[in-house]
Design an enzyme around this catalytic site. Structure first.
Site, PDB file in Angstrom:
ATOM      1  N   LEU A   1       0.820  -1.210   0.000  1.00 22.27           N
ATOM      2  CA  LEU A   1       0.000   0.000   0.000  1.00 22.27           C
ATOM      3  C   LEU A   1       0.853   1.259   0.000  1.00 22.27           C
ATOM      4  O   LEU A   1       0.519   2.259  -0.614  1.00 22.27           O
ATOM      5  CB  LEU A   1      -0.927   0.001   1.219  1.00 22.27           C
ATOM      6  CG  LEU A   1      -2.042   1.044   1.258  1.00 22.27           C
ATOM      7  CD1 LEU A   1      -2.982   0.865   0.071  1.00 22.27           C
ATOM      8  CD2 LEU A   1      -2.819   0.944   2.565  1.00 22.27           C
ATOM      9  N   GLY A   2       1.981   1.221   0.700  1.00 21.79           N
ATOM     10  CA  GLY A   2       2.861   2.386   0.764  1.00 21.79           C
ATOM     11  C   GLY A   2       4.135   2.055   1.505  1.00 21.79           C
ATOM     12  O   GLY A   2       4.217   1.059   2.239  1.00 21.79           O
TER      13      GLY A   2
ATOM     14  N   LYS B   1       1.240  -2.942   9.130  1.00 22.67           N
ATOM     15  CA  LYS B   1       2.366  -2.018   9.153  1.00 22.67           C
ATOM     16  C   LYS B   1       3.577  -2.720   9.728  1.00 22.67           C
ATOM     17  O   LYS B   1       3.484  -3.410  10.749  1.00 22.67           O
ATOM     18  CB  LYS B   1       2.009  -0.794   9.999  1.00 22.67           C
ATOM     19  CG  LYS B   1       3.062   0.303  10.017  1.00 22.67           C
ATOM     20  CD  LYS B   1       2.534   1.518  10.780  1.00 22.67           C
ATOM     21  CE  LYS B   1       3.535   2.654  10.796  1.00 22.67           C
ATOM     22  NZ  LYS B   1       3.005   3.851  11.496  1.00 22.67           N
TER      23      LYS B   1
ATOM     24  N   GLU C   1      -6.930  -1.333  10.951  1.00 23.43           N
ATOM     25  CA  GLU C   1      -8.044  -1.058  10.053  1.00 23.43           C
ATOM     26  C   GLU C   1      -7.507  -0.562   8.712  1.00 23.43           C
ATOM     27  O   GLU C   1      -6.603   0.266   8.656  1.00 23.43           O
ATOM     28  CB  GLU C   1      -8.928   0.017  10.698  1.00 23.43           C
ATOM     29  CG  GLU C   1      -9.993   0.591   9.818  1.00 23.43           C
ATOM     30  CD  GLU C   1     -10.665   1.796  10.445  1.00 23.43           C
ATOM     31  OE1 GLU C   1     -11.695   2.233   9.904  1.00 23.43           O
ATOM     32  OE2 GLU C   1     -10.148   2.308  11.471  1.00 23.43           O
TER      33      GLU C   1
ATOM     34  N   VAL D   1      -7.962   1.682   5.604  1.00 24.31           N
ATOM     35  CA  VAL D   1      -8.710   2.878   5.204  1.00 24.31           C
ATOM     36  C   VAL D   1      -8.451   3.129   3.725  1.00 24.31           C
ATOM     37  O   VAL D   1      -7.321   3.410   3.323  1.00 24.31           O
ATOM     38  CB  VAL D   1      -8.286   4.114   6.028  1.00 24.31           C
ATOM     39  CG1 VAL D   1      -9.102   5.330   5.608  1.00 24.31           C
ATOM     40  CG2 VAL D   1      -8.443   3.845   7.512  1.00 24.31           C
TER      41      VAL D   1
ATOM     42  N   ASP E   1       2.268  15.068  16.020  1.00 29.97           N
ATOM     43  CA  ASP E   1       2.675  15.175  14.613  1.00 29.97           C
ATOM     44  C   ASP E   1       1.452  15.308  13.706  1.00 29.97           C
ATOM     45  O   ASP E   1       1.332  14.624  12.695  1.00 29.97           O
ATOM     46  CB  ASP E   1       3.508  13.957  14.209  1.00 29.97           C
ATOM     47  CG  ASP E   1       4.336  14.202  12.941  1.00 29.97           C
ATOM     48  OD1 ASP E   1       4.568  15.385  12.611  1.00 29.97           O
ATOM     49  OD2 ASP E   1       4.758  13.224  12.296  1.00 29.97           O
TER      50      ASP E   1
ATOM     51  N   LYS F   1      -0.488  16.689  10.848  1.00 33.59           N
ATOM     52  CA  LYS F   1      -0.124  17.316   9.575  1.00 33.59           C
ATOM     53  C   LYS F   1      -0.978  16.687   8.477  1.00 33.59           C
ATOM     54  O   LYS F   1      -1.587  15.617   8.684  1.00 33.59           O
ATOM     55  CB  LYS F   1       1.365  17.129   9.274  1.00 33.59           C
ATOM     56  CG  LYS F   1       1.829  15.668   9.240  1.00 33.59           C
ATOM     57  CD  LYS F   1       3.331  15.579   9.051  1.00 33.59           C
ATOM     58  CE  LYS F   1       3.805  14.120   9.073  1.00 33.59           C
ATOM     59  NZ  LYS F   1       5.270  14.029   8.892  1.00 33.59           N
TER      60      LYS F   1
END
Length: 601
Positions: A16-17, A39, A88, A90, A134, A136
């Protein structure tokens, strides 16, 4: 981790990233038939106790939280020496991606609907004793259903817990950090409030409230300057909304609202909570220009604008007055009173003409203050370092045709338009205006002398000033001395000296030095000659700090697929070109357009 690897009872589906610290994969829970996000830390970081500790701390923070506007943690899963967070999934886009693609501000109503949801999540976290630290745009995910989810609690802190950073060490993202965090304070609820206010200012105006060409200048702006006013340049922003936003951006925590909820109430976001997801709808809806036009509404009449400006400026003056020490407030009142009665005491011959002139000057100042900040930046003089000449890319492995060349470069190489003016670190796209005389922490006078010498193109003097300063570890001086040596300005070109100092500055995480070091490895100007793997590594480091040069050349590497550690990925190349384009980096717009015309992006 391969795409079909099983972790426990989770089957990995796709990447995903990926970021500097780890990766996020889409996975399928084979027990209860649902998609999740997993993750993980990068393999090399799993041996570092500090990174592992932060990873566990993020899981512990998330485990305390259960809110619709915060990503849900399902479990922390050990697998051998590795740790995985099962979370989860998203589906949507991060707010920073939306802003980048939008190319400008969002509508006022949509902005407040986003902040209403983020404020709900942050306020809940504060109730549970968790400070995010953090906030942002990249940590706010806009779901395809219009729901905002707060992501990445990697540096969050549970109140009362043992701090994970040394006292006086700043942690977070400088552009969105509160001044007290920049000074090394842990921060509290009011620090998150400040960060959320920065986000709101950015999505309303299209740019953050403070800017600087490097962290020192950004810090000086955050501590010593007021944000540019939004009224009347942002259509739909009322003096009341602006005043509430400016209060949340106060320099001292005690001058801000006492809580996120109080801030949400003051800006009118709380009243949108029930309909917030319907207003946002989806990332695609936010990118729809007709949506922004409808949200902005019709332009106000000139008298209305004048009244709004007057109310905005008077509110600003009152706010500044209240922020003064009581003794200074008394002095200010005395000065104003004296100015009012002075013409009566000392006569007013010729005052009519002078008063009219001053009146005209005030009108002109108000007019300029009302202009969009971006317009003033476009006409402002660029950063006032002297231009030290261009270094043409005589030979460039990443950008050259497949046919081999026998060209032997006699001068150091880089891309078009390269100059010391371009080599200042910048976290603010498009910001090019600065003051040469700004001070660097701990070495203000010497750095000012060095910059002045470069500005005046006295490179021998600059080298003489800069080299001793570079020896002390001052990274900007290291970079400037390295660039003078690289370009042979005022002295003979000397690549070993250039490589030595630029590498030292890069190792101190000076973004432009990281990118230039990548160019040196790419072009064979580094010790040991050409090394494309090292070039890609340094481009990546620079790009992760939002450095336009690093983004551009990393994009080139992805487009060509030249490195052993990097596979060809045209989509990533286009994304990086687009990031560099937002900072007006030479060649980025053309590279992006070429990809689009080829149909590959």
């Amino acid at each position: 981790m391969s795409d079909q690897r099983m972790i426990g009872h989770y089957r990995i589906v796709e990447l995903l990233g990926a970021g500097a610290m780890g990766k996020v994969h889409v996975a399928f829970d084979t027990f209860i038939d649902r998609e999740v996000a997993i993750k993980s830390l990068r393999a090399e970081l799993t041996q570092d106790p500090e990174f592992v500790g932060r990873f566990k701390a993020e899981a512990q923070s998330l485990a305390r939280l259960n809110h619709p506007n915060i990503t849900t943690l399902y479990s922390l899963l050990p697998d051998g020496n590795a740790l995985y967070m099962v979370m989860e999934l998203v589906r949507g886009r991060a707010l920073d991606d939306v802003l980048r693609d939008c190319g400008g501000p969002l509508g006022v109503k949509e902005s407040l609907a986003i902040i209403a949801q983020a404020a709900d999540g942050v306020a809940y976290a504060h109730q549970m004793g968790v400070i995010h630290r953090d906030i942002k745009p990249s940590n706010l995910m806009i779901g395809n259903d219009g729901r905002v989810k707060i992501m990445d609690f990697g540096i969050a802190r549970v109140q009362g817990s043992v701090r994970m950073t040394r006292a006086g060490t700043a942690i977070g993202t400088p552009l969105y950090m509160a001044p007290e965090q920049r000074r090394g304070s842990e921060g509290d609820e009011r620090s998150d409030l400040y960060s959320l206010a920065v986000v709101l200012y950015e999505i309303l105006s299209g740019a953050p409230p403070f800017a600087g060409l490097d962290e020192v200048e950004l810090l000086q702006a955050q501590i010593g300057k007021d944000p540019p006013p939004l009224v009347p340049r942002v259509v739909g922003v009322t003096p009341e909304l602006e005043a509430a936003l400016m209060k949340a951006l106060a320099k001292r925590p005690e001058q801000r609202y006492p809580s996120i909820r109080a801030f949400s109430d003051a800006i009118g976001a709380t009243s949108l909570r029930v309909d917030a997801t319907t207003i946002v709808q989806s990332p695609a809806h936010l990118l729809d220009r007709t949506t922004q036009t409808a949200s902005a509404g019709a332009a106000a009449s000139l008298p209305s604008v004048a009244l709004a400006v007057a109310r905005s400026r008077s509110t600003s003056l009152v706010r500044r007055f209240k922020s003064l020490h009581p003794a200074l407030q008394g002095v200010s009142v005395a000065i104003v009173a004296f100015a009012a009665v002075a013409p009566l005491l000392f006569g007013g011959g010729g005052d009519a003409e002078g008063g009219a002139k001053k009146h005209d000057e005030r009108i002109e100042r108000d007019r300029r203050a009302a202009e969009p900040e971006i317009d003033r930046r476009q006409t402002a003089k660029s950063y006032d370092y002297a231009q030290v000449g261009e270094i043409k890319p005589v030979r460039n492995e990443i950008d050259r045709p497949a046919v081999a060349t026998t060209d032997t470069p006699s001068k150091p190489k880089c891309n078009e338009g390269f100059s010391i003016a371009d080599c200042q670190p910048s976290s603010v796209p498009g910001q090019k205006t600065a003051t040469v005389e700004k001070a660097s922490l701990g070495s203000a006078g010497t750095i000012a002398d060095l910059r002045r010498a470069v500005k005046e193109k006295e490179f021998d003097r600059a080298f003489a000033i800069g080299e001793p300063l570079a020896e002390t570890g001052e990274r900007e001086a290291q970079f400037i001395v390295g660039m003078i040596s690289l370009k042979g300005q005022g002295r003979s070109q000397h690549l070993p000296t250039a490589f030595k100092w630029i590498k030292k500055a890069a190792e101190k995480e000076f973004p432009e030095a990281e990118a230039v070091l990548g160019n040196m490895y790419q072009n064979g100007d580094a010790d040991g000659g050409e090394n494309l793997d090292e070039a890609v590594r340094w481009f990546t480091k620079a790009a992760e700090q939002n450095n336009a040069r690093g983004q551009f050349w990393l994009g080139k590497a992805y487009e060509k697929g030249v490195s052993n550690v990097l596979k060809k990925d045209v989509r990533k190349a286009g994304d990086l070109y687009r990031l560099a384009k937002t900072q007006d980096f030479p060649g980025a717009a053309e590279a992006l357009e070429a990809l689009r015309k080829s149909g590959k992006y």
